[in-house]
Scaffold this motif. Structure first.
Motif, mmCIF file in Angstrom:
data_model
loop_
_atom_site.group_PDB
_atom_site.id
_atom_site.type_symbol
_atom_site.label_atom_id
_atom_site.label_comp_id
_atom_site.label_asym_id
_atom_site.label_seq_id
_atom_site.Cartn_x
_atom_site.Cartn_y
_atom_site.Cartn_z
ATOM 1 N N TRP A 144 1.116 -1.128 0.496
ATOM 2 C CA TRP A 144 0.084 0.299 0.206
ATOM 3 C C TRP A 144 0.846 1.256 -0.121
ATOM 4 O O TRP A 144 2.055 1.333 0.464
ATOM 5 C CB TRP A 144 -0.992 -0.002 1.127
ATOM 6 N N GLN A 145 0.045 2.210 0.218
ATOM 7 C CA GLN A 145 0.734 3.392 -0.201
ATOM 8 C C GLN A 145 0.905 4.247 0.398
ATOM 9 O O GLN A 145 -0.561 4.130 1.179
ATOM 10 C CB GLN A 145 0.975 4.723 -1.653
ATOM 11 N N THR A 146 1.420 4.418 1.744
ATOM 12 C CA THR A 146 1.715 5.465 2.630
ATOM 13 C C THR A 146 2.080 7.330 2.297
ATOM 14 O O THR A 146 3.125 7.773 1.534
ATOM 15 C CB THR A 146 2.430 5.169 3.440
ATOM 16 N N GLN A 147 0.683 8.228 2.983
ATOM 17 C CA GLN A 147 1.333 9.216 2.479
ATOM 18 C C GLN A 147 0.749 10.385 3.846
ATOM 19 O O GLN A 147 0.435 10.214 5.441
ATOM 20 C CB GLN A 147 0.009 9.842 2.287
ATOM 21 N N ASN A 148 2.669 11.026 4.411
ATOM 22 C CA ASN A 148 2.375 11.382 5.486
ATOM 23 C C ASN A 148 1.953 12.679 5.365
ATOM 24 O O ASN A 148 3.124 13.189 5.297
ATOM 25 C CB ASN A 148 3.852 10.767 6.668
ATOM 26 N N GLN A 149 1.389 13.088 6.476
ATOM 27 C CA GLN A 149 0.952 14.695 6.443
ATOM 28 C C GLN A 149 1.041 15.189 7.558
ATOM 29 O O GLN A 149 1.404 13.999 8.777
ATOM 30 C CB GLN A 149 0.088 14.963 5.728
ATOM 31 N N THR A 150 0.643 16.365 7.614
ATOM 32 C CA THR A 150 1.198 17.162 9.168
ATOM 33 C C THR A 150 0.331 16.227 10.145
ATOM 34 O O THR A 150 0.485 15.944 11.620
ATOM 35 C CB THR A 150 1.185 18.275 9.174
ATOM 36 N N SER A 151 -1.393 16.157 9.724
ATOM 37 C CA SER A 151 -1.425 15.927 10.693
ATOM 38 C C SER A 151 -2.659 14.537 10.910
ATOM 39 O O SER A 151 -3.686 13.951 11.520
ATOM 40 C CB SER A 151 -2.885 16.783 10.979
ATOM 41 N N GLN A 152 -2.185 13.871 9.379
ATOM 42 C CA GLN A 152 -2.607 12.064 9.360
ATOM 43 C C GLN A 152 -2.234 11.488 8.513
ATOM 44 O O GLN A 152 -0.906 11.997 7.954
ATOM 45 C CB GLN A 152 -3.751 12.396 9.137
ATOM 46 N N VAL A 153 -2.333 10.364 8.873
ATOM 47 C CA VAL A 153 -1.509 9.765 7.980
ATOM 48 C C VAL A 153 -1.961 8.183 6.718
ATOM 49 O O VAL A 153 -3.133 8.261 7.688
ATOM 50 C CB VAL A 153 -0.471 8.800 8.549
ATOM 51 N N ALA A 154 -2.255 8.173 5.405
ATOM 52 C CA ALA A 154 -3.099 7.925 5.022
ATOM 53 C C ALA A 154 -2.934 6.429 4.468
ATOM 54 O O ALA A 154 -1.499 6.609 3.703
ATOM 55 C CB ALA A 154 -3.777 8.236 3.852
ATOM 56 N N MET A 155 -3.106 5.508 4.566
ATOM 57 C CA MET A 155 -2.385 4.184 3.560
ATOM 58 C C MET A 155 -3.547 3.982 2.784
ATOM 59 O O MET A 155 -4.886 3.788 2.883
ATOM 60 C CB MET A 155 -2.381 3.346 5.216
ATOM 61 N N ILE A 156 -3.038 3.531 1.089
ATOM 62 C CA ILE A 156 -4.325 3.616 0.391
ATOM 63 C C ILE A 156 -3.782 2.255 -0.740
ATOM 64 O O ILE A 156 -2.413 1.904 -0.776
ATOM 65 C CB ILE A 156 -4.280 4.201 -0.540
ATOM 66 N N GLN A 157 -4.680 1.366 -1.400
ATOM 67 C CA GLN A 157 -4.836 0.196 -1.288
ATOM 68 C C GLN A 157 -4.225 0.863 -3.064
ATOM 69 O O GLN A 157 -4.956 1.813 -3.496
ATOM 70 C CB GLN A 157 -5.250 -0.936 -0.720
ATOM 71 N N PRO A 158 -3.237 -0.057 -3.635
ATOM 72 C CA PRO A 158 -2.599 0.508 -5.125
ATOM 73 C C PRO A 158 -3.426 0.894 -6.241
ATOM 74 O O PRO A 158 -3.646 1.539 -6.961
ATOM 75 C CB PRO A 158 -1.841 -1.232 -5.210
ATOM 76 N N ASP A 159 -5.149 -0.037 -6.098
ATOM 77 C CA ASP A 159 -6.190 -0.031 -6.571
ATOM 78 C C ASP A 159 -7.051 1.355 -6.032
ATOM 79 O O ASP A 159 -7.897 1.550 -6.583
ATOM 80 C CB ASP A 159 -7.009 -1.342 -7.284
ATOM 81 N N GLN A 160 -6.476 2.024 -4.767
ATOM 82 C CA GLN A 160 -7.182 2.621 -4.176
ATOM 83 C C GLN A 160 -8.661 1.916 -3.810
ATOM 84 O O GLN A 160 -10.220 3.090 -3.779
ATOM 85 C CB GLN A 160 -7.830 4.066 -5.075
ATOM 86 N N GLU A 161 -8.862 0.812 -3.881
ATOM 87 C CA GLU A 161 -10.359 0.249 -3.290
ATOM 88 C C GLU A 161 -10.324 0.581 -1.905
ATOM 89 O O GLU A 161 -11.634 -0.652 -1.177
ATOM 90 C CB GLU A 161 -10.581 -0.651 -3.472
#
Length: 510
Positions: free
Chosen positions: A331-348
């Motif tokens: 999964w892709q991980t996006q670390n922002q100042t206020s949260q962390v998002a983990m996204i399945q490759p197909d965004q499902e």
């Protein structure tokens, strides 16, 4: 994700208040109320979506969100330096001229340095201008900074966001989204669809309308910098760097604001505009002030700051807040100042992690369960690695009518309540549930001293010990994993084979 209590609770609303593509909650797009107003640059009257007072209000409200979402770089010397240069450039702009109506001249501008490695600058209506530390690292002198700041001041003076909003008859939320979201796009943002920062529609909107506005801001940036005494032609070298960075990343769209004209075209334009202003103004316009600039950016954080969280071998570590949790493999991980998002490759499927407003896991679970549009399927007490927690499963209707299942964990740790919220369609929930739940049940204290004590890479200014090709100074060095010799060449506005004279200061990682 940072540990500063003033910067953490940005997107700390409960799930249905997040702008998620799968949920039925969406922004209502209506027609803006078009009004007439004065252009501070030309003095002409034309159609705008908002009065100047409304633009100031929009900017003021969005500024708080920007500071919380992206974080302000906490270095007072850097802040003061950027503000000083910006105020000098602002003083030469249409916003401070005696012929400009008083309501514009009296506008207070705010100039902020964002704690982001992204190479970017942008402005909001009403006088809010931002540059990132990533951009500062890629500039070579004060004159280049002056051109960038002048460009952004030009967006505010031209009332570009309000002008286009009137043309498109957009509502307030879309105006702000189009004004800021399309700007923060260098390198792509895998979580734009999750984080509610404008997304694809805002960027397409920006691409469709702002070429002329960008060219006007280029002209104004050169004018304001030259009138302030700077060698505005220096701005061309920065645009060359942007072009190289675009080519390196494989992007066909320019890096600094996707709406800007091609950097290669801008190089020649900037030089010609600067030459023209040299003949128009009295006094010299040749200041570069490299020594002052290098003094300001020396030791600035270079690249991502691991103190604010990092992923290694499918585990997210946060040294400042002293926790860790596994990330779903692949999964892709996006670390922002206020949260962390983990996204399945197909965004499902998605997992969002942040700090909750609630004082206890039970209070956080109750707040979620009480949200309109959510149907609670299960709600129970549990423990995560010995810590008090609540587990909630709920359902909501998606925009296309499908049912979305939401899995949430609220975990007490230290003096905070941490929130995980995972989403997938009801049909795919059983497939993705193990991946969604993996970071939630794996949340634990960080005890590894090596990871607790990790430090960011910082920029160091070092004189070249000899005359040689630039590559000889970097290819033999042990560089950070996320940094290549080409990256450093671009940061220094040099080619790898360019000859560096002995004594020239180089920007290198430390």
């Amino acid at each position: 994700m940072t540990a500063s209590p003033t910067r953490l609770p940005t997107l700390r609303r409960t799930l249905l208040r997040l702008v998620l593509p799968l949920l039925v909650v969406s922004a209502a797009v209506g027609s803006g109320c078009v009004t007439t107003g004065t252009n501070p640059i030309s003095g002409n009257t034309r159609a705008y979506a908002y009065s100047w007072a409304e633009e100031e209000k929009l900017g003021r409200e969005a500024d708080q969100q920007i500071q919380q979402q992206y974080g302000v770089y906490e270095d007072e010397e850097v802040r003061q330096y950027v503000d000083r240069v910006a105020q000098d450039v602002l003083a030469e702009s249409h916003m401070r001229r005696s012929s400009t109506p008083e309501r514009f001249r009296d506008t207070d501008f705010a100039f902020r340095v964002l704690d982001s490695p992204i190479i970017n600058a942008f402005a909001l209506p009403g006088g809010y201008v931002y540059v990132t530390r990533g951009l500062l690292a890629h500039l070579n002198n004060e004159a280049q900074l002056a051109v960038v700041l002048g460009h952004e001041i030009g967006h505010v003076a031209g009332r570009h966001a309000s002008k286009q909003a009137a043309k498109k008859q957009l509502m307030q939320g879309v105006l702000v989204g189009g004004a800021l979201a399309g700007q923060m796009a260098f390198g792509g943002n895998v979580a734009e669809n999750v984080l509610g920062v404008g997304g694809q529609a805002a960027q397409l909107l920006s691409l469709s309308y702002s070429r002329d506005n960008e060219r006007e801001s280029d002209r104004l940036g050169v004018e304001y910098a030259a009138r302030a005494g700077y060698d505005a032609a220096e701005g061309a070298a920065f645009f060359t760097s942007l072009k190289r960075r675009s080519e390196q990343s494989g992007q066909s769209i320019p890096t600094w604001q996707s709406t800007h004209p091609d950097p290669g075209q801008r190089e020649d334009t900037i030089v010609e505009l600067a030459r023209q202003w040299d003949t128009k103004i009295e006094g010299p316009a040749d200041a570069r002030n490299q020594d002052a600039y290098y003094g300001a950016i020396d030791n600035i954080v270079l690249g991502p700051n691991p103190r604010q969280g990092f992923v290694e071998n499918d585990v997210f570590y946060h040294p400042e807040l002293e926790f860790r949790f596994p990330v779903p493999s692949g999964w892709q991980t996006q670390n922002q100042t206020s949260q962390v998002a983990m996204i399945q490759p197909d965004q499902e499927a998605y997992v969002l992690f942040r700090i909750s407003d609630a004082d206890t896991p039970e209070a956080a679970a109750a707040e979620l369960a009480g949200q309109q549009g959510l149907t609670v399927v299960e709600r129970r007490a549990t423990q995560v690695n010995g810590r008090e927690a609540r587990r909630v499963v709920a359902e909501a209707q998606a925009q296309q009518g499908q049912t979305v299942r939401v899995l949430s964990y609220f975990i007490a740790y230290g003096d905070q309540v941490y929130s995980f919220q995972g989403l997938a369609s009801a049909q795919q929930y059983s497939t993705y549930r193990p991946a969604l739940e993996r970071p939630m049940t794996g949340f634990d204290a960080l005890r590894d001293p090596d990871r607790l004590n990790v430090q960011p890479t910082r920029l160091a200014l070092r004189p070249a010990p000899r005359t040689a090709a630039f590559r000889t100074f970097v290819e033999a060095e042990a560089l950070p994993d996320d940094m290549s010799p080409t990256d450093l060449a671009i940061i220094n506005q040099l080619g790898l084979d360019d000859t560096v004279e002995q004594g020239r200061r180089l920007k290198l990682p430390n």
